[in-house]
Motif scaffolding. Sequence first.
Motif, mmCIF file in Angstrom:
data_model
loop_
_atom_site.group_PDB
_atom_site.id
_atom_site.type_symbol
_atom_site.label_atom_id
_atom_site.label_comp_id
_atom_site.label_asym_id
_atom_site.label_seq_id
_atom_site.Cartn_x
_atom_site.Cartn_y
_atom_site.Cartn_z
ATOM 1 N N UNK A 21 0.886 -1.025 -0.467
ATOM 2 C CA UNK A 21 0.188 0.183 0.213
ATOM 3 C C UNK A 21 0.787 1.117 -0.207
ATOM 4 N N UNK A 22 1.733 1.639 0.790
ATOM 5 C CA UNK A 22 3.219 1.902 0.705
ATOM 6 C C UNK A 22 3.749 2.817 -0.736
ATOM 7 N N UNK A 23 3.754 1.536 -1.364
ATOM 8 C CA UNK A 23 4.304 1.874 -2.883
ATOM 9 C C UNK A 23 2.988 1.535 -3.669
ATOM 10 N N UNK A 24 2.335 1.573 -3.869
ATOM 11 C CA UNK A 24 1.072 0.710 -4.671
ATOM 12 C C UNK A 24 1.685 -0.050 -5.741
ATOM 13 N N UNK A 25 1.983 -0.658 -4.752
ATOM 14 C CA UNK A 25 3.071 -1.812 -6.189
ATOM 15 C C UNK A 25 2.475 -3.636 -5.797
ATOM 16 N N UNK A 26 2.075 -4.174 -6.930
ATOM 17 C CA UNK A 26 1.528 -5.248 -7.367
ATOM 18 C C UNK A 26 3.211 -6.865 -6.535
ATOM 19 N N UNK A 27 3.219 -7.094 -6.215
ATOM 20 C CA UNK A 27 4.261 -8.001 -6.061
ATOM 21 C C UNK A 27 3.986 -9.373 -6.212
ATOM 22 N N UNK A 28 4.619 -9.863 -6.860
ATOM 23 C CA UNK A 28 4.540 -11.401 -7.512
ATOM 24 C C UNK A 28 6.039 -12.101 -8.443
ATOM 25 N N UNK A 29 6.263 -13.758 -7.799
ATOM 26 C CA UNK A 29 5.398 -13.916 -6.803
ATOM 27 C C UNK A 29 5.544 -13.580 -4.967
ATOM 28 N N UNK A 30 5.577 -14.707 -4.394
ATOM 29 C CA UNK A 30 5.173 -13.461 -3.443
ATOM 30 C C UNK A 30 6.301 -13.162 -2.527
ATOM 31 N N UNK A 31 6.575 -12.874 -2.119
ATOM 32 C CA UNK A 31 8.145 -12.249 -1.132
ATOM 33 C C UNK A 31 7.692 -11.731 0.167
ATOM 34 N N UNK A 32 8.915 -12.129 0.959
ATOM 35 C CA UNK A 32 8.712 -11.656 2.714
ATOM 36 C C UNK A 32 8.888 -9.629 2.639
ATOM 37 N N UNK A 33 9.210 -9.697 1.983
ATOM 38 C CA UNK A 33 9.185 -7.844 1.852
ATOM 39 C C UNK A 33 9.533 -6.985 0.543
ATOM 40 N N UNK A 34 8.843 -6.094 0.509
ATOM 41 C CA UNK A 34 8.234 -4.940 -0.892
ATOM 42 C C UNK A 34 9.441 -5.085 -1.198
ATOM 43 N N UNK A 35 9.996 -5.312 -2.930
ATOM 44 C CA UNK A 35 10.897 -5.430 -3.593
ATOM 45 C C UNK A 35 11.464 -3.304 -4.179
ATOM 46 N N UNK A 36 10.660 -2.925 -3.850
ATOM 47 C CA UNK A 36 10.213 -1.465 -4.076
ATOM 48 C C UNK A 36 11.173 -0.864 -2.811
ATOM 49 N N UNK A 37 10.103 -0.880 -1.595
ATOM 50 C CA UNK A 37 10.983 0.135 -0.560
ATOM 51 C C UNK A 37 11.723 -0.894 0.424
ATOM 52 N N UNK A 38 11.421 -2.513 0.494
ATOM 53 C CA UNK A 38 12.676 -3.079 1.279
ATOM 54 C C UNK A 38 11.393 -3.362 2.738
ATOM 55 N N UNK A 39 10.488 -3.192 2.759
ATOM 56 C CA UNK A 39 9.741 -3.385 4.467
ATOM 57 C C UNK A 39 8.227 -4.063 3.857
ATOM 58 N N UNK A 40 7.329 -4.243 4.291
ATOM 59 C CA UNK A 40 6.549 -5.910 4.547
ATOM 60 C C UNK A 40 5.767 -4.759 6.041
ATOM 61 N N UNK A 41 5.071 -3.532 6.102
ATOM 62 C CA UNK A 41 4.359 -3.591 7.180
ATOM 63 C C UNK A 41 3.059 -2.883 6.203
ATOM 64 N N UNK A 42 3.342 -2.811 5.330
ATOM 65 C CA UNK A 42 1.732 -2.354 4.319
ATOM 66 C C UNK A 42 1.061 -3.263 3.084
ATOM 67 N N UNK A 43 2.244 -4.673 3.508
ATOM 68 C CA UNK A 43 1.786 -5.626 2.624
ATOM 69 C C UNK A 43 0.944 -6.248 2.909
ATOM 70 N N UNK A 44 -0.831 -6.321 1.419
ATOM 71 C CA UNK A 44 -1.664 -6.854 2.196
ATOM 72 C C UNK A 44 -2.224 -7.766 0.725
ATOM 73 N N UNK A 45 -3.076 -8.333 0.645
ATOM 74 C CA UNK A 45 -3.115 -10.046 -0.187
ATOM 75 C C UNK A 45 -4.424 -9.243 -0.413
ATOM 76 N N UNK A 46 -4.502 -8.742 -1.496
ATOM 77 C CA UNK A 46 -5.602 -8.027 -3.169
ATOM 78 C C UNK A 46 -5.746 -8.722 -3.501
ATOM 79 N N UNK A 47 -7.596 -9.059 -3.997
ATOM 80 C CA UNK A 47 -7.549 -8.932 -5.124
ATOM 81 C C UNK A 47 -7.508 -8.819 -6.417
ATOM 82 N N UNK A 48 -7.616 -9.521 -7.467
ATOM 83 C CA UNK A 48 -7.284 -9.379 -8.840
ATOM 84 C C UNK A 48 -8.538 -9.702 -9.267
#
Lengths: 412, 139
Positions: B34-61
Amino acid sequence: MQSGNAYIGSENPNGTLARKFAIVGYGETEVSRARVDKGEKKLSVKEYLGMAVSLALEDAGIEKKELENQGFGVTGSAYPHAEIYSGEVVQDLGISPKFLIRADTGGNSGATLLSQAGMAVSSGLVDVVLCVGADTPMNITYPGAVREWRYEADFQKPFGMMGPNSQFAFIMRRHMHQYGTRLEEIGKVSVSQRENASRNKNAYLKAPITIEQYMSSRPIADPVKLLDACIQVNGGLAFIVASEEYAKRFPKEKVVWVRGMAECHNYRHGSALSPDLTYTGITVCSREAFRIAGIEQKDVNLLQIYDDYALAVIMQLEDLGFCAKGEGGKFVSEHDITYKGDLPINTGGGQLSAGQPGMAGGMVHIVEGIRQLRGEAKERQVSRAEVCVVTSLGCLEYNNTFAHASTIVMGV
Amino acid sequence: MESKYDRPLPEINSLTAPFWEYCKKHELRMQFCRRCKEWIWYPKAICPKCGKNDQMVWERLSGKGSIYSYTVIRQVIDNSESFSKDIPFVIALIELDEGPRIYSNIVGVSYESISIGDRVEVVFEDVTNEITLPKFKKL
């Protein structure tokens, strides 16, 4: 070409590696598909490691004891070994180094060893580093022996992905779609490299092929056909990396200089989420390696380009700047890329014809580059071989091309 | 559902379990920062953009997308013998309308009718009690 100030690449002005280094010896074993029924040898990876080291020591004219307390590097091996691997290899070879490296970058492993060995000798840590790679993919006897990436196991194989041939097919399809690259153009790479291999007694495949044979070769994972792909072999290679000072004890004609080198890992062209599958990290690291070496494309006499697939050669010619992106097929069709041509590429046949000894595959290109620059390539010797560019790639990614890329500028 | 499914299955772990749990419910969801407004695939431990995981959610496509590239599998390799009865079959790299790309099969049509750019939509195949695979059909 300037002789000084070559080093491993970094844009960092504080980089302290501004010293050139050399390769002073190499070894290459015979290769085999382990077809005992055809009279081929089936040897273990330990035998290939041992033979490659012996050949390199003999070529360099140095005693093994000179490598004590120096550097040693080894590639991985697809055939199952402990993850803690280099410790077994130094026991096997009876070597006690003070600097020890093991590469895990797939086809790029030989370049990784060269890069790290170069840093070790440039920093003064050691004078010399023996680098060896050997693998026996043809000895794999049970499915569990094949290691895989987690993304491959979890998100590709459940849908039927069948290893590198199918993973590369997406890249090849995309290049043909975006640029109109024709199979005839791609096939010219396979045909030309086979002509080179016909003059290499150590190539596994030597019989010349025609473009018709390429076009009608067995489909594996469309559009990848049998003659698009490299052929796996058992084998081993080695090279000896030396500091500028240490290299002075060797005859001048036996010394090849690394004039510039750079790596690039996990390069994504365009957006991270939706990268363009027609670019490799060579796009970035070749610019850096050329700048460090002080060369341009026109200065290059010959190329050894990583060739797990024929199209990979075309993609990298674009990424190296020999032509615009998308024009690699046309470029290849307009040039003679055999050993006798105007731009010789993969003069020993490359992995497509000479063979890919597993994780040591990228060392095929490095060793052939050394051989050509030393003028020892016999019936396939390039007439003017002063500057040779070598590339390596490794690790087919999820939704991208290759995780590892290296460019090496070698010269005499 | 086949009584004895004999093909490679993913390993479910704490990182990937949400994806497979949503697939079981026939929902295609991926991580989203949600911080980067970036989708992440395949599953990752941290956001590849900001390097954090505190704003990561499983969103429906939406489950809709286009074929970016594809291959037709013509031969099996040793560790995937079970696919031999499907040959020739298609694996596509599908660019979902939201941006991420996912490898999957195109089902329900012959490989000859598939082209880059074809519009596709997710369909779910319940292959075992634990695993439902997201596959795609042409729209």
